[in-house]
Write an enzyme that holds these catalytic residues in place. Structure first.
Site, PDB file in Angstrom:
ATOM      1  N   ASP A  72       5.462   1.908   3.264  1.00  0.00           N
ATOM      2  CA  ASP A  72       5.906   2.966   3.246  1.00  0.00           C
ATOM      3  C   ASP A  72       4.885   3.742   3.879  1.00  0.00           C
ATOM      4  OD1 ASP A  72       6.102   5.239   0.285  1.00  0.00           O
ATOM      5  OD2 ASP A  72       5.302   3.472   0.621  1.00  0.00           O
ATOM      6  N   LYS A 184      11.532   8.085  -2.401  1.00  0.00           N
ATOM      7  CA  LYS A 184      10.464   8.437  -2.759  1.00  0.00           C
ATOM      8  C   LYS A 184       9.911   9.181  -3.283  1.00  0.00           C
ATOM      9  CE  LYS A 184       5.882   6.694  -2.064  1.00  0.00           C
ATOM     10  NZ  LYS A 184       5.313   6.311  -1.914  1.00  0.00           N
ATOM     11  N   GLU A 224       7.363  10.413  -8.936  1.00  0.00           N
ATOM     12  CA  GLU A 224       5.779  10.143  -9.094  1.00  0.00           C
ATOM     13  C   GLU A 224       5.162  11.380  -8.558  1.00  0.00           C
ATOM     14  OE1 GLU A 224       5.096   7.494  -5.554  1.00  0.00           O
ATOM     15  OE2 GLU A 224       3.010   7.665  -6.018  1.00  0.00           O
ATOM     16  N   GLU A 226       1.817  11.581  -9.102  1.00  0.00           N
ATOM     17  CA  GLU A 226       0.087  10.907  -9.544  1.00  0.00           C
ATOM     18  C   GLU A 226      -0.857  11.734  -9.734  1.00  0.00           C
ATOM     19  OE1 GLU A 226      -0.939   8.469  -6.339  1.00  0.00           O
ATOM     20  OE2 GLU A 226      -2.807   8.015  -6.896  1.00  0.00           O
ATOM     21  N   LYS A 266       7.104   6.185 -11.484  1.00  0.00           N
ATOM     22  CA  LYS A 266       6.103   5.454 -10.653  1.00  0.00           C
ATOM     23  C   LYS A 266       4.874   6.835 -11.764  1.00  0.00           C
ATOM     24  CE  LYS A 266       4.190   3.899  -7.095  1.00  0.00           C
ATOM     25  NZ  LYS A 266       3.984   3.468  -5.671  1.00  0.00           N
ATOM     26  N   SER A 337       4.783  -0.918  -8.554  1.00  0.00           N
ATOM     27  CA  SER A 337       5.030  -0.776  -7.202  1.00  0.00           C
ATOM     28  C   SER A 337       3.907  -0.787  -6.310  1.00  0.00           C
ATOM     29  CB  SER A 337       5.675   0.454  -7.564  1.00  0.00           C
ATOM     30  OG  SER A 337       5.862   1.333  -6.032  1.00  0.00           O
ATOM     31  N   TYR A 399      -3.431  10.012   1.827  1.00  0.00           N
ATOM     32  CA  TYR A 399      -2.400   9.005   2.131  1.00  0.00           C
ATOM     33  C   TYR A 399      -1.465   9.129   3.812  1.00  0.00           C
ATOM     34  CZ  TYR A 399      -1.116   6.584  -1.927  1.00  0.00           C
ATOM     35  OH  TYR A 399      -1.084   5.188  -3.096  1.00  0.00           O
TER      36      TYR A 399
END
Lengths: 399, 392
Positions: A72, A184, A224, A226, A266, A337, A399
């Site tokens: 993605d 997500k 998620e 992170e 995640k 993942s 990202y």
């Protein structure tokens, strides 16, 4: 609400602001209660009409021996990937690359779900077939990234928060129509910047709202939060922060009436910071991460699709970490993942040339198979290529 | 004073200051290390004891009825509420041959902690010899929360640390604190949930600091005509808040136990099968209780002896994710028919002991999912033990 009623029912003293008004009668002690709160009926938790489907989707994605291929990358990020092999960032090139990925023969043996970027969800392959159709035929559940990226969090210590709640209900409904079945949302927490209580709260609350909205639209949300790798902190500090973050996440998920049997997690692995001098072995990382999960994750959650990249480690090391986590039975399916950890060698092998497609697809399948074995705790590391062993950490990665 | 004298004075003071700093620093390092190693040792002991209580095939006898509550029990069989009678009944339970095998722990009231058998053996010693951990009730009862519709919070935090130290010295290795919530039109309120959860968390961490495994008991009373779905919803909300509070207070989950109510319909609603109770209860725990907690020790909350055992059995037969042991911490559901059989008479002691042994064995089997149901139930085993608006 309660405080307003309190003022109403207490007696009022003669003062400037009551000039001209008659003093309220002192109520007799038997009829007064100091605080009166308006009673609200306690409704039983509402369940989404998609409950059964959500549970099924989550279970399917968390099936033994399989994991998620994260493809993605936003257009900008995909551009960086393509640039690394000398390709221009055009829609055609992105289409060509994604076609290569989704058409890997037999991929569905090792991959249960693929996360797509919005463009890809509505794209067709170079042969003219819808990407989602190809995936479904491969027995791979299509997923969709629904967040709108990170932006600076006002009032914080230079931290970020994740956008994307506005219009999320209608967007997720449209994605469901298009064929997506899970979603997500990636939010981050930074240890060198604190993290501040504000940043943690915002991250957790945003995830909870996103999860509730997704479930209403039939998409199983991957949760998620992170915890970024950057920093000099040791593994104990990561552990401490992770415990706090996950505690908040699950509390807010519960407050938002999210169905735990219909979500996936995640988490980032518990590792030392990237710049920490003390490194950790896969066994140590597995140990800390499992402890975190045991202390914070309710068993109702079917799958933990972790990204096991840690401190610039390679594809092989990521697989070793996953393997270490699966050496004894867990109450939730612990799987992978991966984006770069699956795509890296494949991308380099392809180099943009049609004649390399087959070899590139094989490379992806090799990594997928290795991680599948690791999910079953049976990975041995035999026959790995040199490329797969090279480190992939990028400092300050955006990202 | 003269220049050189001033220098000498200052440098002396300076070196004294440095000396103090050095001593302070060493002292600090020593104490920190001492505290750390102490805490680690403590953590290991807490984890081991909590895990032991959850041994499959064993459970807890809740024999911590306060003097007042014990009075109610004894008056139901026309026995006077005096210390000797209370002691005699507890002795009956603890000296039943074979019963202690099925128990991993016994919760005691303070008075009982210092009592002995008629042979002069301290109860605590008797229990320990038979592999049973002594536990102690440490809360001081409930008080009403102003502004609510009769909801309560539990007292007992003042000087709790000191009391825990004394109890540890007397041989206790776990503690109990009962928080109470109820289901009504506007209950439980967020205030009651938050307040009780916080109290449980404070109690838990203080216990752990002093070597006692805290049993965390958020009891949601069965009173009412609500459905099992409502009970499930409330239980899940309450447990989510409880675990949030425990986490915020840095409680070591591996060194705790949970004593929840089973998820059932209200006392005035139609009953459901044990399999249904099992399904709802285990699901509620799956949604709220992290795997780090080693065991759940259910309260019986007014269910009859047989009902409680059947429900526990059904849970252990259920084929689903259960990373914690599911066992019992029963008071009335273990003692009711024993009490009835005894009637306070010496000549009934043997018979009463046999009844008690039967219940212990039944519940032990229930923790393994192998209970086949009582062929011939002793008098009272199927009698409901529910008392509306029950006050301990």
């Amino acid at each position: 609400m309660a405080s307003a009623s309190f003022l109403k029912s207490s007696y009022v003293l003669k003062s400037e602001w009551t000039k001209g008004q008659s003093l309220r009668q002192l109520p007799s002690s038997s009829s007064v209660s100091l605080v009166r709160s308006r009673p609200t009926t306690f409704t039983v938790r509402a369940t989404t009409s998609y409950a059964d489907e959500l549970i099924k989707t989550a279970k399917t994605v968390a099936s033994p021996g399989r994991g998620i291929l994260a493809m993605d990358e936003s257009n900008a990020t995909c551009g960086k990937r393509l640039a690394s092999i000398g390709l221009e960032n055009t829609e055609a090139n992105r289409q060509a690359y994604r076609t290569l990925l989704v058409s890997v023969p037999g991929l569905g043996q090792y991959i249960s779900g693929a996360i797509l970027f919005e463009e890809t969800l509505y794209q067709s392959t170079v042969e003219g077939k819808k990407m989602v159709d190809v995936l479904v035929e491969q027995n791979i559940v299509p997923g969709i990234k629904v967040d709108k990226g990170l932006v600076p969090l006002a009032g914080s210590n230079n931290e970020s928060w994740c956008q994307g709640l506005d219009g999320l209900a209608s967007r997720t409904a449209a994605y469901y129509q298009q064929g997506a079945r899970f979603a997500k949302w990636r939010t981050v927490v930074s240890i060198p910047n604190g993290p501040s209580a504000l940043a943690v709260k915002e991250a957790a609350w945003g995830l909870a709202r996103y999860a509730a909205i997704c479930q209403e639209s039939g998409l199983a949300p991957i949760v998620e939060p992170e915890i970024l790798l950057d920093g000099e902190h040791g593994i104990e500090r990561t552990f401490e922060v992770a415990l706090k973050v996950w505690s908040e996440v699950f509390y807010y998920l519960a407050e938002n009436n999210v169905l735990f049997e219909g979500i996936l997690l995640k988490p980032s692995m518990v590792t030392p910071g990237a710049e920490c001098k003390d490194r950790a072995t896969p066994e140590q990382v597995a140990d800390y991460t499992l402890k975190l999960l045991q202390r914070r994750i309710p068993p109702a959650v079917p799958g933990i699709m972790a990204s096991f990249l840690s401190g610039g480690q390679s594809e092989v090391e990521a697989t070793l970490n996953l393997n270490a986590m699966n050496q004894s039975p867990n109450p939730w399916h612990v799987s992978f993942s991966y984006a770069r950890a699956l795509q890296n060698t494949c991308l380099k092998t392809w180099g943009g040339r049609p004649e390399n497609v087959k070899a590139a697809q094989e490379a992806l399948l090799i990594r997928a198979k290795a991680n599948s074995l690791a999910q079953l705790g049976k990975y041995t590391g035999e026959g790995e290529s040199e490329e797969a062993k090279k480190g992939m950490f990028v400092k300050g990665y955006v990202y | 004073m003269g220049y050189t004298e001033e220098i000498k004075c200052r440098s002396t003071l300076g070196s004294v200051y440095v000396l103090f700093c050095v001593i302070f620093l060493f002292g600090y390092i020593y104490l920190s290390l001492h505290y750390l190693t102490n805490f680690l040792r403590l953590a290991d002991e807490l984890i081991a004891n909590a895990a032991y209580i959850g041994t499959p095939g064993k459970g807890i006898l809740a024999a911590d009825e306060s003097t007042g509550t014990m009075g109610k029990r004894l008056s139901s069989i026309n026995v006077e509420n005096v210390e000797s009678n209370r002691r005699a009944f507890r002795e009956l339970l603890f000296t039943t041959p074979g019963a202690l095998e099925y128990l991993s722990g016994v919760i005691l009231f303070e008075e009982t902690l210092y009592q002995k058998t008629s042979d002069g053996k301290p109860f605590v010693e008797l229990l320990k010899e038979n592999g049973v951990l002594p536990g102690i009730k440490v809360d001081k009862g409930v008080v009403v929360l102003p502004g609510t519709n009769g909801e309560t919070t539990t007292q007992g935090l003042d000087d709790l640390g000191k009391r825990c130290q004394q109890y540890y010295a007397a041989g206790c290795r776990f503690a109990k604190w009962r928080a109470v919530l109820n289901i009504g039109i506007t209950e439980p309120s967020q205030l009651a949930i938050n307040e009780n959860a916080n109290g449980l968390a404070r109690y838990a961490i203080i216990c752990q600091e002093n070597g006692l495994v805290p049993i965390v008991e958020p009891e949601i009373l069965v009173d009412g005509n609500h459905s099992i779905d409502k009970c499930a919803d409330v239980t899940e909300r309450v447990l989510a808040a409880v675990y949030k509070a425990l986490n915020d207070h840095h409680v070591l989950l591996e060194g705790t136990l949970l004593k929840p109510n089973m998820v059932t319909p209200g006392s005035e609603a139609p009953k459901v099968a044990p399999e249904v109770v099992a399904e709802y209860t285990v699901r509620a725990l799956q949604r709220t209780m992290p795997a780090a907690v080693p065991a759940v020790v259910f309260l019986s909350g007014g269910q009859s002896e047989e009902e409680a055992t059947l429900n526990l059995n059904a849970m252990n037969k259920l084929k689903t994710k259960k990373p914690w042991t599911l066992t019992f911490s029963f008071g009335r559901a273990l003692q009711a028919s024993t009490l009835k059989a005894w009637q306070g008479k010496e000549e009934n002691v043997e018979k009463a002991k046999a009844v008690f042994l039967q219940r212990c064995k039944a519940n032990s089997e229930a923790t393994l999912g192998t209970y086949k149901g009582s062929g011939s139930l002793s008098e009272g085993a199927s009698e409901s033990l529910h008392v509306k608006d029950y006050k301990y």
